[in-house]
Write a protein that holds these residues in place. Structure first.
Motif, PDB file in Angstrom:
ATOM      1  N   GLY A  22       0.815  -1.263  -0.182  1.00 35.69           N
ATOM      2  CA  GLY A  22       0.082  -0.130  -0.149  1.00 35.69           C
ATOM      3  C   GLY A  22       0.936   1.119  -0.169  1.00 35.69           C
ATOM      4  O   GLY A  22       0.426   2.275  -0.276  1.00 35.69           O
ATOM      5  N   CYS A  23       2.056   1.055   0.243  1.00 36.12           N
ATOM      6  CA  CYS A  23       2.998   2.254   0.564  1.00 36.12           C
ATOM      7  C   CYS A  23       3.215   2.697  -0.997  1.00 36.12           C
ATOM      8  O   CYS A  23       3.020   2.297  -1.929  1.00 36.12           O
ATOM      9  N   SER A  24       4.160   3.746  -1.130  1.00 31.65           N
ATOM     10  CA  SER A  24       4.499   4.485  -2.341  1.00 31.65           C
ATOM     11  C   SER A  24       5.115   3.551  -3.125  1.00 31.65           C
ATOM     12  O   SER A  24       5.988   2.455  -2.707  1.00 31.65           O
ATOM     13  N   ALA A  25       5.113   3.714  -4.472  1.00 34.33           N
ATOM     14  CA  ALA A  25       6.002   2.880  -5.634  1.00 34.33           C
ATOM     15  C   ALA A  25       7.277   2.517  -5.075  1.00 34.33           C
ATOM     16  O   ALA A  25       7.684   1.527  -5.300  1.00 34.33           O
ATOM     17  N   ASN A  26       8.084   3.718  -4.734  1.00 34.11           N
ATOM     18  CA  ASN A  26       9.338   3.626  -4.371  1.00 34.11           C
ATOM     19  C   ASN A  26       9.604   2.559  -3.433  1.00 34.11           C
ATOM     20  O   ASN A  26      10.698   1.666  -3.563  1.00 34.11           O
ATOM     21  N   LYS A  27       8.621   2.673  -2.553  1.00 34.64           N
ATOM     22  CA  LYS A  27       8.938   1.732  -1.258  1.00 34.64           C
ATOM     23  C   LYS A  27       8.712   0.447  -1.325  1.00 34.64           C
ATOM     24  O   LYS A  27       9.068  -0.493  -1.069  1.00 34.64           O
ATOM     25  N   SER A  28       7.580   0.064  -2.451  1.00 32.73           N
ATOM     26  CA  SER A  28       7.183  -1.094  -2.501  1.00 32.73           C
ATOM     27  C   SER A  28       8.143  -1.920  -3.567  1.00 32.73           C
ATOM     28  O   SER A  28       8.294  -3.144  -3.385  1.00 32.73           O
ATOM     29  N   SER A  29       8.997  -1.097  -4.277  1.00 32.05           N
ATOM     30  CA  SER A  29      10.173  -1.617  -5.122  1.00 32.05           C
ATOM     31  C   SER A  29      11.182  -2.238  -4.154  1.00 32.05           C
ATOM     32  O   SER A  29      12.058  -3.198  -4.679  1.00 32.05           O
ATOM     33  N   ILE A  30      11.348  -1.585  -3.009  1.00 30.48           N
ATOM     34  CA  ILE A  30      12.234  -1.912  -1.961  1.00 30.48           C
ATOM     35  C   ILE A  30      12.108  -3.633  -1.847  1.00 30.48           C
ATOM     36  O   ILE A  30      12.802  -4.238  -1.648  1.00 30.48           O
ATOM     37  N   PHE A  31      10.671  -3.728  -1.524  1.00 34.00           N
ATOM     38  CA  PHE A  31      10.245  -4.942  -1.128  1.00 34.00           C
ATOM     39  C   PHE A  31      10.425  -6.053  -2.357  1.00 34.00           C
ATOM     40  O   PHE A  31      10.881  -7.110  -2.106  1.00 34.00           O
ATOM     41  N   THR A  32      10.032  -5.736  -3.424  1.00 29.68           N
ATOM     42  CA  THR A  32      10.036  -6.506  -4.703  1.00 29.68           C
ATOM     43  C   THR A  32      11.474  -6.690  -5.080  1.00 29.68           C
ATOM     44  O   THR A  32      11.862  -8.180  -5.340  1.00 29.68           O
ATOM     45  N   GLU A  33      12.271  -5.973  -4.897  1.00 30.21           N
ATOM     46  CA  GLU A  33      13.825  -6.088  -5.030  1.00 30.21           C
ATOM     47  C   GLU A  33      14.366  -7.167  -4.161  1.00 30.21           C
ATOM     48  O   GLU A  33      15.275  -7.919  -4.606  1.00 30.21           O
ATOM     49  N   LEU A  34      14.031  -7.129  -2.937  1.00 30.33           N
ATOM     50  CA  LEU A  34      14.376  -8.026  -1.716  1.00 30.33           C
ATOM     51  C   LEU A  34      14.154  -9.461  -2.263  1.00 30.33           C
ATOM     52  O   LEU A  34      14.993 -10.180  -1.699  1.00 30.33           O
ATOM     53  N   TYR A  35      13.095  -9.558  -2.670  1.00 28.71           N
ATOM     54  CA  TYR A  35      12.705 -11.031  -3.075  1.00 28.71           C
ATOM     55  C   TYR A  35      12.657 -11.383  -4.583  1.00 28.71           C
ATOM     56  O   TYR A  35      12.326 -12.313  -4.923  1.00 28.71           O
ATOM     57  N   SER A  36      13.618 -10.536  -5.346  1.00 26.01           N
ATOM     58  CA  SER A  36      13.661 -10.846  -6.812  1.00 26.01           C
ATOM     59  C   SER A  36      14.304 -12.142  -7.083  1.00 26.01           C
ATOM     60  O   SER A  36      15.374 -12.354  -6.122  1.00 26.01           O
ATOM     61  N   ASP A  37      14.010 -12.811  -7.918  1.00 27.65           N
ATOM     62  CA  ASP A  37      14.820 -14.244  -8.313  1.00 27.65           C
ATOM     63  C   ASP A  37      16.144 -13.976  -8.768  1.00 27.65           C
ATOM     64  O   ASP A  37      17.142 -14.893  -9.029  1.00 27.65           O
ATOM     65  N   GLU A  38      16.598 -12.731  -9.323  1.00 29.05           N
ATOM     66  CA  GLU A  38      17.829 -12.553  -9.953  1.00 29.05           C
ATOM     67  C   GLU A  38      19.020 -13.162  -9.130  1.00 29.05           C
ATOM     68  O   GLU A  38      18.899 -12.365  -7.998  1.00 29.05           O
ATOM     69  N   TYR A  39      19.512 -13.840  -9.197  1.00 27.57           N
ATOM     70  CA  TYR A  39      20.735 -14.298  -8.273  1.00 27.57           C
ATOM     71  C   TYR A  39      21.818 -13.627  -8.561  1.00 27.57           C
ATOM     72  O   TYR A  39      22.959 -13.841  -7.678  1.00 27.57           O
ATOM     73  N   VAL A  40      22.151 -12.529  -9.703  1.00 27.32           N
ATOM     74  CA  VAL A  40      23.246 -11.848 -10.100  1.00 27.32           C
ATOM     75  C   VAL A  40      24.139 -11.438  -8.727  1.00 27.32           C
ATOM     76  O   VAL A  40      25.349 -11.235  -8.953  1.00 27.32           O
ATOM     77  N   ASP A  41      23.282 -10.884  -7.866  1.00 20.95           N
ATOM     78  CA  ASP A  41      23.826 -10.296  -6.712  1.00 20.95           C
ATOM     79  C   ASP A  41      24.430 -10.955  -5.705  1.00 20.95           C
ATOM     80  O   ASP A  41      24.828 -10.351  -4.483  1.00 20.95           O
ATOM     81  N   VAL A  42      24.286 -12.363  -5.701  1.00 17.47           N
ATOM     82  CA  VAL A  42      24.395 -13.025  -4.405  1.00 17.47           C
ATOM     83  C   VAL A  42      26.085 -13.049  -4.179  1.00 17.47           C
ATOM     84  O   VAL A  42      26.772 -13.399  -5.005  1.00 17.47           O
ATOM     85  N   ASP A  43      26.320 -12.582  -3.059  1.00 16.50           N
ATOM     86  CA  ASP A  43      27.650 -12.481  -2.561  1.00 16.50           C
ATOM     87  C   ASP A  43      27.894 -13.761  -2.031  1.00 16.50           C
ATOM     88  O   ASP A  43      27.552 -14.013  -0.716  1.00 16.50           O
ATOM     89  N   ASN A  44      29.379 -14.486  -2.379  1.00 20.22           N
ATOM     90  CA  ASN A  44      29.509 -15.858  -1.900  1.00 20.22           C
ATOM     91  C   ASN A  44      30.528 -15.504  -0.347  1.00 20.22           C
ATOM     92  O   ASN A  44      30.339 -16.419   0.256  1.00 20.22           O
ATOM     93  N   GLY A  45      30.882 -14.401  -0.183  1.00 14.32           N
ATOM     94  CA  GLY A  45      31.787 -14.205   0.750  1.00 14.32           C
ATOM     95  C   GLY A  45      30.967 -14.116   2.165  1.00 14.32           C
ATOM     96  O   GLY A  45      31.393 -13.592   3.229  1.00 14.32           O
ATOM     97  N   GLU A  46      29.709 -14.229   1.725  1.00 11.98           N
ATOM     98  CA  GLU A  46      28.583 -13.788   2.798  1.00 11.98           C
ATOM     99  C   GLU A  46      29.059 -14.174   4.332  1.00 11.98           C
ATOM    100  O   GLU A  46      28.991 -13.351   5.363  1.00 11.98           O
ATOM    101  N   TRP A  47      29.481 -15.377   4.563  1.00 10.41           N
ATOM    102  CA  TRP A  47      29.451 -15.879   5.834  1.00 10.41           C
ATOM    103  C   TRP A  47      30.838 -15.712   6.515  1.00 10.41           C
ATOM    104  O   TRP A  47      31.081 -16.265   7.582  1.00 10.41           O
ATOM    105  N   THR A  48      31.717 -15.488   5.584  1.00  8.01           N
ATOM    106  CA  THR A  48      33.085 -15.430   6.306  1.00  8.01           C
ATOM    107  C   THR A  48      33.393 -14.220   6.868  1.00  8.01           C
ATOM    108  O   THR A  48      32.617 -13.327   6.780  1.00  8.01           O
TER     109      THR A  48
END
Lengths: 371, 395
Positions: free
Chosen positions: B369-395
């Motif tokens: 229900g929030c502004s388009a700008n904000k809802s894109s934060i949410f959709t990007e968070l759950y986007s399927d694109e794996y390109v930005d997965v950082d492998n060094g995550e847990w090190t």
């Protein structure tokens, strides 16, 4: 960013084949690996995935599902071997509860494992040869220096033979601060002082005194840089010099051709003997039918049991350890070839007829992953 | 057969850290802070995504990512004014994840189970099942498998325990803490104050901050302190069970992330607002303080968590403990729950221009229900694109 091992060394030493690795190599491996949490319901990998990783269950409970519908539960507390290592993965693994999984790049593991085991091999080799006593210290430095971890283990023999001995006098300046580096040195005999001046006209300051076994000038091998200190011999001695050009050459993988699965069957049917150079733990969990176990690190002391007129085919899981063994055994005049790509690349059909499963429950779980 | 560069278990947690960086951090001017020479900011996690606000964004991420990846539904539980259920319903509606919840029975007669929170949840498409209080108490101790079996849910569902406090929730908060390290460094913060219900938020924030500050080479002697303010009575049989719970959560994280065992930890402590009451209760003093404070702020508080933090901070400041300090207060959201307080409804009406909390979207809507700008934060968070997965995550 400061790196640290992803797991306590002692905890890692309960896992096979990490348990046979030397401290330095194991530490280097753990610096570049990671422990990742997996919460209940998450999938670790699916059948068909190729991820080039060794995964160890440290904590929690996993469900392994095979294509034929059978399932198996794996518990962290009793899990010492990698989870279903076959590539592409031949099963799907999912977390039943919250789990903790150690992820290790399989290529890095095999490289460092080979390095570590070759270091052990060489140590035995030195012990057999009283004339090489004075070489022991610098060779040990070479074998445990992380400078060379990038060199394919098969090239280790070349690495040592490319080191040129240099006889040096007391007072001789070996390298000078500000000069461009062309290689690195290991001290075989003698002592040297390391000094540095803050600015060109300033008096230089003593940083350290180094003696046999120590290495200096190694920065030059990995980067284009000027010497950041001056090294002067305090007394006469012998240095071993590694030229940068030679070092770069050694980074290339040697092309020793190996056999594929079908060729392997052919030579074995003609009387060749199979040798498994993996660790005893891995071997006991399951191996190719009829294979003898000569773990790479014990190869030097066990090689008396080999005969020069028999054709041996060496294998391991990935091909890396066996390739190193082939190099070492050929040097000694044995007739050896190896299985290219290791067991991981054998076809399912071939494994079905040839793979012999070990006795206990844990082995069966592990072996299952090959079938 | 397909080559996976990233193992499937890799949830793109670091995206949460990006959310932290996008969260507004408002300087607050309150007379009692200024008088004491304290400089304070509020990390407006309530503001980033009002519909999946505060700690819920972080706590739900792992489980919802899993449900989405596995194409299954989610089953959870909560009370009739639950912030957790409210956020879960909104998020699942946007992500198209079927969701059911077992709700602790509320009220009786015609009004039974008709709270504003539950009405929103229903509108968002959540399948609600009312459970008696006695049954609900037992539910809390049941395993996921037993809950599914008992209430006829498929085994394939993802189970999210009360408040979202599972390992997945803890890991989300851990990444929230990692993200907050940036604020600690840029604002040279000495204290981070946050409300504690179950302690998962505090444990996660504390471990995440410790790990990230260490990774960035932050000097050990300047590490900030995390102060947790208990949202409920913390003493039972003379022992602080919350203190013990937090310690337990920290140990749990250490078991799954062994590198945490060797960290210099940021200090943490637990304080009470001095008016110990049960969960979800507030003293008249607190409500009065809250309304007075809101009059000086540009945003809203709620009485269960964040108002308690400021209230406790005000007591602490009054004792002259913080002169000259730089303090961050974490707003943990939950504004939708204000509707459960008749006293506060009135106040809302006389304070026009404030962000209205918790106005739900309909189940058919595919954006928040929030502004388009904000809802894109949410959709990007759950986007399927794996390109930005950082492998060094847990090190």
């Amino acid at each position: 960013m400061e790196k640290q091992p992803c797991l306590d060394i002692d905890a890692a030493k309960t896992l096979a084949p990490l348990n046979v690795m030397g401290q330095a190599h194991l530490e280097e491996l753990l610096m570049n690996s990671s422990v990742m949490p997996l919460f209940a319901g998450q999938t670790l990998f699916r059948q068909g995935d190729v991820d080039h990783q060794y995964l160890y269950l440290l904590y929690g409970e996993l469900e392994i599902k095979y294509p034929d519908g059978t399932t198996r539960i794996l518990e962290g507390s009793q899990s010492r071997l990698p989870i279903a290592p076959q590539q592409p993965r031949n099963c799907t693994v999912k977390a039943l509860g919250d789990c903790s999984v150690l992820h290790i790049d399989s290529n890095r593991l095999n490289k460092l494992l080979s390095w570590s085991q070759i270091a052990d091999y060489m140590a035995v080799e030195m012990a057999y040869d009283p004339n090489r006593d004075e070489d022991a210290a610098w060779i040990d430095t070479v074998l445990h220096s992380n400078l060379f971890y990038k060199v394919p283990p098969t090239n280790i023999g070349c690495l040592l033979s490319r080191m040129k001995p240099m006889v040096v006098d007391a007072g001789e300046v070996i390298l000078r601060q500000g000069e461009i580096g062309d290689g690195c040195y290991f001290i075989k005999e003698g002592e040297a002082k390391v000094t540095r001046a803050e600015a060109p006209n300033q008096p230089s300051e003593l940083l350290a005194i180094i003696d046999h076994g120590r290495c200096f000038g190694e920065d030059a091998l990995i980067q284009e840089t000027v010497r950041n200190a001056t090294v002067t011999m305090l007394n006469a001695g012998v240095l071993m010099f590694m030229d940068k050009k030679d070092f770069v050459e050694l980074l290339k993988e040697p092309g020793v051709p190996g056999l594929n699965g079908a060729e392997l069957m052919g030579v074995v049917s003609q009387g060749a003997t199979l040798i498994d150079v993996r660790t005893q733990d891995e071997y006991e969990a399951g191996c190719l039918e009829g294979a003898l176990n000569f773990p790479l690190h014990l190869l030097r002391s066990k090689q008396r049991m080999l005969e020069k007129d028999i054709h041996y085919v060496i294998y391991c899981d990935s091909g890396r350890r066996s390739q190193a063994a082939v190099y070492l055994l050929r040097e000694q005049g044995y007739n050896v070839t190896w299985l290219s790509g290791g067991m991981q690349e054998l076809s399912a059909a071939l494994l079905k007829t040839w793979f012999k499963v070990g006795g206990d429950e844990q082995s069966t779980a592990m072996a299952h992953s090959f079938l | 057969m397909h080559d996976v560069d990233q193992p499937l278990c890799n949830i793109p947690w670091h995206r949460l850290e990006r959310c932290v960086a996008q969260t507004p951090c408002d300087p607050v001017s309150l007379d009692w802070l200024e008088k004491a020479g304290v400089q304070a900011w509020v990390h407006r996690a309530d503001e980033l995504l009002p519909e999946v606000a505060g700690n819920k964004l972080y706590k739900l991420f792992g489980n919802l990512w899993l449900a989405k990846a596995e194409k299954t539904g989610v089953v959870s539980l909560g009370g009739a004014w639950s912030n957790h259920l409210h956020a879960l319903a909104q998020a699942c509606s946007v992500l198209n994840i079927p969701v059911a919840a077992l709700v602790r029975q509320w009220g009786s007669g015609e009004n039974a189970d008709k709270t504003a929170t539950l009405l929103d949840c229903e509108k968002a498409g959540m399948d609600l099942r009312s459970i008696s209080r006695g049954e609900y108490r037992e539910l809390r101790h049941m395993s996921a498998g037993d809950v599914f079996g008992c209430y006829g849910f498929s085994e394939n569902n993802v189970f999210v325990p009360e408040g979202g406090s599972s390992l997945a929730g803890l890991l989300g908060c851990y990444h929230w803490g990692k993200g907050l390290a940036g604020e600690v460094i840029s604002k040279q913060l000495e204290d981070v104050w946050v409300a504690c219900g179950t302690g998962a938020t505090l444990a996660g924030l504390m471990c995440g901050l410790s790990a990230e500050l260490k990774a960035r080479g932050f000097p050990k002697d300047q590490l900030p302190k995390v102060v947790g303010v208990a949202a409920l009575k913390t003493l039972r049989d003379g022992e602080s069970f919350l203190q013990r719970d937090i310690q337990g959560q920290i140990e749990k994280l250490q078991r799954f992330l062994p590198t945490l065992k060797t960290l210099p930890f940021v200090d943490w402590q637990l304080v009470s607002d001095g008016y110990d009451r049960g969960f979800g209760q507030a003293s008249p003093e607190l409500l009065e303080f809250m309304q007075e404070t809101e009059g000086q702020l540009r945003f809203q508080l709620e009485p269960v968590y964040t108002a308690k933090v400021l209230f406790a901070l005000s007591h602490s400041v009054a004792q002259n403990k913080h002169s000259g300090k730089r303090i961050l207060v974490v707003h943990t959201g939950g504004l939708q729950g204000r509707r459960g307080w008749p006293e506060l409804q009135m106040a809302d009406q006389v304070m026009p221009g404030l962000t209205k909390a918790g106005q739900a979207t309909s189940g058919q809507n595919v954006t928040l229900g929030c502004s388009a700008n904000k809802s894109s934060i949410f959709t990007e968070l759950y986007s399927d694109e794996y390109v930005d997965v950082d492998n060094g995550e847990w090190t």
